[in-house]
Scaffold this motif. Structure first.
Motif, PDB file in Angstrom:
ATOM      1  N   VAL A  46       0.845  -1.191   0.000  1.00 25.25           N
ATOM      2  CA  VAL A  46       0.000   0.000   0.000  1.00 25.25           C
ATOM      3  C   VAL A  46       0.888   1.252   0.000  1.00 25.25           C
ATOM      4  O   VAL A  46       1.857   1.338   0.766  1.00 25.25           O
ATOM      5  CB  VAL A  46      -0.926   0.018   1.236  1.00 25.25           C
ATOM      6  CG1 VAL A  46      -1.836   1.244   1.197  1.00 25.25           C
ATOM      7  CG2 VAL A  46      -1.748  -1.260   1.303  1.00 25.25           C
ATOM      8  N   ALA A  47       0.543   2.200  -0.861  1.00 22.75           N
ATOM      9  CA  ALA A  47       1.281   3.460  -0.976  1.00 22.75           C
ATOM     10  C   ALA A  47       1.238   4.241   0.333  1.00 22.75           C
ATOM     11  O   ALA A  47       0.377   4.008   1.187  1.00 22.75           O
ATOM     12  CB  ALA A  47       0.677   4.310  -2.092  1.00 22.75           C
ATOM     13  N   GLY A  48       2.148   5.185   0.495  1.00 24.37           N
ATOM     14  CA  GLY A  48       2.128   6.085   1.642  1.00 24.37           C
ATOM     15  C   GLY A  48       0.854   6.908   1.659  1.00 24.37           C
ATOM     16  O   GLY A  48       0.508   7.527   0.662  1.00 24.37           O
ATOM     17  N   HIS A  49       0.149   6.880   2.781  1.00 27.53           N
ATOM     18  CA  HIS A  49      -1.082   7.659   2.958  1.00 27.53           C
ATOM     19  C   HIS A  49      -0.879   8.674   4.081  1.00 27.53           C
ATOM     20  O   HIS A  49      -0.529   8.290   5.199  1.00 27.53           O
ATOM     21  CB  HIS A  49      -2.252   6.753   3.359  1.00 27.53           C
ATOM     22  CG  HIS A  49      -2.828   5.943   2.235  1.00 27.53           C
ATOM     23  ND1 HIS A  49      -2.101   5.015   1.534  1.00 27.53           N
ATOM     24  CD2 HIS A  49      -4.084   5.935   1.679  1.00 27.53           C
ATOM     25  CE1 HIS A  49      -2.882   4.458   0.601  1.00 27.53           C
ATOM     26  NE2 HIS A  49      -4.080   4.996   0.666  1.00 27.53           N
ATOM     27  N   GLY A  50      -1.126   9.929   3.793  1.00 26.22           N
ATOM     28  CA  GLY A  50      -1.221  10.938   4.843  1.00 26.22           C
ATOM     29  C   GLY A  50      -2.654  11.038   5.311  1.00 26.22           C
ATOM     30  O   GLY A  50      -3.563  10.416   4.734  1.00 26.22           O
ATOM     31  N   PRO A  51      -2.903  11.824   6.367  1.00 27.84           N
ATOM     32  CA  PRO A  51      -4.271  11.984   6.861  1.00 27.84           C
ATOM     33  C   PRO A  51      -5.103  12.837   5.905  1.00 27.84           C
ATOM     34  O   PRO A  51      -4.732  13.971   5.608  1.00 27.84           O
ATOM     35  CB  PRO A  51      -4.081  12.689   8.211  1.00 27.84           C
ATOM     36  CG  PRO A  51      -2.728  13.319   8.149  1.00 27.84           C
ATOM     37  CD  PRO A  51      -1.905  12.526   7.193  1.00 27.84           C
ATOM     38  N   VAL A  52      -6.213  12.271   5.432  1.00 27.90           N
ATOM     39  CA  VAL A  52      -7.086  12.934   4.466  1.00 27.90           C
ATOM     40  C   VAL A  52      -8.524  12.796   4.939  1.00 27.90           C
ATOM     41  O   VAL A  52      -8.909  11.741   5.458  1.00 27.90           O
ATOM     42  CB  VAL A  52      -6.913  12.297   3.065  1.00 27.90           C
ATOM     43  CG1 VAL A  52      -7.984  12.805   2.108  1.00 27.90           C
ATOM     44  CG2 VAL A  52      -5.524  12.593   2.503  1.00 27.90           C
ATOM     45  N   GLU A  53      -9.286  13.876   4.813  1.00 19.51           N
ATOM     46  CA  GLU A  53     -10.738  13.824   5.080  1.00 19.51           C
ATOM     47  C   GLU A  53     -11.466  14.516   3.947  1.00 19.51           C
ATOM     48  O   GLU A  53     -11.083  15.621   3.548  1.00 19.51           O
ATOM     49  CB  GLU A  53     -11.069  14.545   6.405  1.00 19.51           C
ATOM     50  CG  GLU A  53     -10.964  13.644   7.612  1.00 19.51           C
ATOM     51  CD  GLU A  53     -11.199  14.405   8.921  1.00 19.51           C
ATOM     52  OE1 GLU A  53     -11.541  15.588   8.874  1.00 19.51           O
ATOM     53  OE2 GLU A  53     -10.987  13.789   9.980  1.00 19.51           O
ATOM     54  N   LYS A  54     -12.525  13.883   3.445  1.00 24.32           N
ATOM     55  CA  LYS A  54     -13.298  14.453   2.326  1.00 24.32           C
ATOM     56  C   LYS A  54     -12.392  14.918   1.198  1.00 24.32           C
ATOM     57  O   LYS A  54     -12.567  16.012   0.649  1.00 24.32           O
ATOM     58  CB  LYS A  54     -14.167  15.611   2.830  1.00 24.32           C
ATOM     59  CG  LYS A  54     -15.190  15.154   3.864  1.00 24.32           C
ATOM     60  CD  LYS A  54     -16.045  16.293   4.375  1.00 24.32           C
ATOM     61  CE  LYS A  54     -16.952  15.792   5.506  1.00 24.32           C
ATOM     62  NZ  LYS A  54     -17.451  16.878   6.333  1.00 24.32           N
ATOM     63  N   GLY A  55     -11.393  14.087   0.903  1.00 23.10           N
ATOM     64  CA  GLY A  55     -10.518  14.385  -0.229  1.00 23.10           C
ATOM     65  C   GLY A  55      -9.487  15.467   0.020  1.00 23.10           C
ATOM     66  O   GLY A  55      -8.775  15.859  -0.908  1.00 23.10           O
ATOM     67  N   ARG A  56      -9.375  15.942   1.274  1.00 20.51           N
ATOM     68  CA  ARG A  56      -8.422  17.027   1.538  1.00 20.51           C
ATOM     69  C   ARG A  56      -7.470  16.697   2.674  1.00 20.51           C
ATOM     70  O   ARG A  56      -7.863  16.108   3.682  1.00 20.51           O
ATOM     71  CB  ARG A  56      -9.191  18.309   1.874  1.00 20.51           C
ATOM     72  CG  ARG A  56      -9.970  18.829   0.659  1.00 20.51           C
ATOM     73  CD  ARG A  56     -10.948  19.895   1.038  1.00 20.51           C
ATOM     74  NE  ARG A  56     -10.280  21.087   1.590  1.00 20.51           N
ATOM     75  CZ  ARG A  56     -10.937  22.177   1.980  1.00 20.51           C
ATOM     76  NH1 ARG A  56     -12.256  22.223   1.905  1.00 20.51           N
ATOM     77  NH2 ARG A  56     -10.281  23.210   2.440  1.00 20.51           N
ATOM     78  N   PRO A  57      -6.194  17.097   2.525  1.00 27.17           N
ATOM     79  CA  PRO A  57      -5.198  16.845   3.580  1.00 27.17           C
ATOM     80  C   PRO A  57      -5.592  17.532   4.882  1.00 27.17           C
ATOM     81  O   PRO A  57      -6.032  18.687   4.865  1.00 27.17           O
ATOM     82  CB  PRO A  57      -3.917  17.491   3.030  1.00 27.17           C
ATOM     83  CG  PRO A  57      -4.132  17.647   1.565  1.00 27.17           C
ATOM     84  CD  PRO A  57      -5.620  17.830   1.376  1.00 27.17           C
ATOM     85  N   VAL A  58      -5.464  16.796   5.982  1.00 32.69           N
ATOM     86  CA  VAL A  58      -5.711  17.372   7.300  1.00 32.69           C
ATOM     87  C   VAL A  58      -4.520  17.047   8.216  1.00 32.69           C
ATOM     88  O   VAL A  58      -3.635  16.307   7.825  1.00 32.69           O
ATOM     89  CB  VAL A  58      -7.023  16.831   7.925  1.00 32.69           C
ATOM     90  CG1 VAL A  58      -8.234  17.360   7.163  1.00 32.69           C
ATOM     91  CG2 VAL A  58      -7.036  15.297   7.938  1.00 32.69           C
ATOM     92  N   PHE A  59      -4.534  17.600   9.416  1.00 30.60           N
ATOM     93  CA  PHE A  59      -3.426  17.409  10.356  1.00 30.60           C
ATOM     94  C   PHE A  59      -2.086  17.760   9.714  1.00 30.60           C
ATOM     95  O   PHE A  59      -1.160  16.950   9.687  1.00 30.60           O
ATOM     96  CB  PHE A  59      -3.402  15.981  10.901  1.00 30.60           C
ATOM     97  CG  PHE A  59      -4.585  15.653  11.755  1.00 30.60           C
ATOM     98  CD1 PHE A  59      -4.761  16.264  12.991  1.00 30.60           C
ATOM     99  CD2 PHE A  59      -5.540  14.749  11.320  1.00 30.60           C
ATOM    100  CE1 PHE A  59      -5.864  15.954  13.788  1.00 30.60           C
ATOM    101  CE2 PHE A  59      -6.640  14.447  12.108  1.00 30.60           C
ATOM    102  CZ  PHE A  59      -6.805  15.050  13.339  1.00 30.60           C
ATOM    103  N   LEU A  60      -2.017  18.966   9.136  1.00 30.88           N
ATOM    104  CA  LEU A  60      -0.750  19.442   8.593  1.00 30.88           C
ATOM    105  C   LEU A  60       0.103  19.972   9.743  1.00 30.88           C
ATOM    106  O   LEU A  60      -0.416  20.466  10.740  1.00 30.88           O
ATOM    107  CB  LEU A  60      -1.019  20.537   7.561  1.00 30.88           C
ATOM    108  CG  LEU A  60      -2.046  20.154   6.474  1.00 30.88           C
ATOM    109  CD1 LEU A  60      -2.171  21.261   5.435  1.00 30.88           C
ATOM    110  CD2 LEU A  60      -1.658  18.839   5.808  1.00 30.88           C
TER     111      LEU A  60
END
Lengths: 164, 164, 164
Positions: free
Chosen positions: C46-60
């Motif tokens: 599985v590719a690297g996943h950052g935190p995303v909600e509703k298609g948008r990056p969160v927890f930057l």
């Protein structure tokens, strides 16, 4: 049936570690919330190991910031010994390892330190000494990271092929 | 028996590289103490490759600190070409690759540079061009690291599935 | 034929997520130039996943620089939920996962932040809750990186074994 000479005289990885006067460390009981290795098919994925002795982190620090290359190299050796302790624990005998496949070496580094490959070489040299060139030589990446858990200077993860 | 059209007209990865006017680099003799790739089962693990030309590191530097995104993208392309040189050397023909499975792109970055995915895209685009979407598209991670061996701006490692 | 009790009463990973009041995020359409996971044999990378909600990056943000450990832990949970969304999309049912094999957690960190393992624990705990100890416990590495795409605070990649 005659024993083949190379087998009759071959030393086990454990014996070779002994001859190098190297000891597998006690990793302590805690891993947080994960296990130290998982096998799928003939392939074992080993978790990232920092340098640990008697259950405690050692060689804390950062390359390029007061820590010498030689200390970094010793940290890498100690990390690999931890990996081997985990494999010994999981497999019973290190001779069940058919090939060290891939090693990933994370080195806690300043932006100016660019000798991660020299740190990693000590880990690679140890693996070749213990498993021989045919089984011990491996693909490798070495990179400089901003920081590591517990302040480790080095963290090493590994993929190995084992017998069935 | 008639050749199937798509096979009769299919070009090899090597021919596609030619058409793109891209050349596999000479990686030089030294890898430190490791090998450039190891196969286990049908899976090849390729070591981390930085950008190399004629056996020498190129595109040294750090994204966010004087190095442009465009230079970073060229560094990633050159790193992938090194990976392909290694695979060509190991497999004989790049057409033996059935699938690029996983790519990990390390980008030497300042804390402020957050376009690692744009750097990595040039590597991914090249792999798709050379192997086609079906074989060339892959899972990927891209991360910003503190520093890399030799001062490389980019280092890329890869997992591929090959024929038996 | 009688249903075996543990199967009759077993809940699926999806039901366990429900009970934890956790929802698989919408990852949005774009991945740049790569796919979110690739299977080879019984193994899914599985590719690297950052935190995303509703298609948008969160927890930057960055751990050690204004972002709290608790926020980092929530970022890791959200990243794992993204990984599970990808696996659900690829496999149909999460119960097709036989084992979480290996997790690699990248934490955007200052040089002084050394609690990457505590951030990663929240990811590991979620995987154990959803898949149970036998299938969900995994080998893991956690490292602190200089920066991540989009300014993500966490990025998680994973290897899992799936049924045939």
């Amino acid at each position: 049936m005659t024993a083949r000479p190379q087998e009759a005289f071959a030393r086990t990885p454990e014996q070779l570690l002994d001859e190098l006067a190297l000891e597998l460390p006690d990793l302590g009981g805690a891993t947080g919330r994960f296990v130290r290795c998982v096998q799928t098919g003939n392939v074992v994925f080993v978790a990232g190991h920092g340098p640990v002795e008697k259950g405690r982190p050692v060689f804390l620090g950062r390359l390029g910031d007061g820590m010498t290359l030689e200390e970094g190299r010793r940290a890498a050796v100690q990390s690999v010994l931890g990996v081997l302790a985990t494999l010994k624990d999981a497999l019973g005998e290190l001779s069940r390892i058919r090939r060290i496949v891939k090693v990933l070496v994370f080195v806690s580094s300043t932006a100016d330190f660019t000798d991660q490959h020299l740190v990693a070489n000590s880990a690679s040299e140890l693996l070749e000494s213990v498993f021989g060139l045919e089984k011990g030589s491996h693909a490798r990446s070495a990179v400089g990271v901003a920081s590591l858990p517990y302040g480790f200077s080095v963290e090493i993860e590994l993929v190995a092929e084992v017998d069935s």
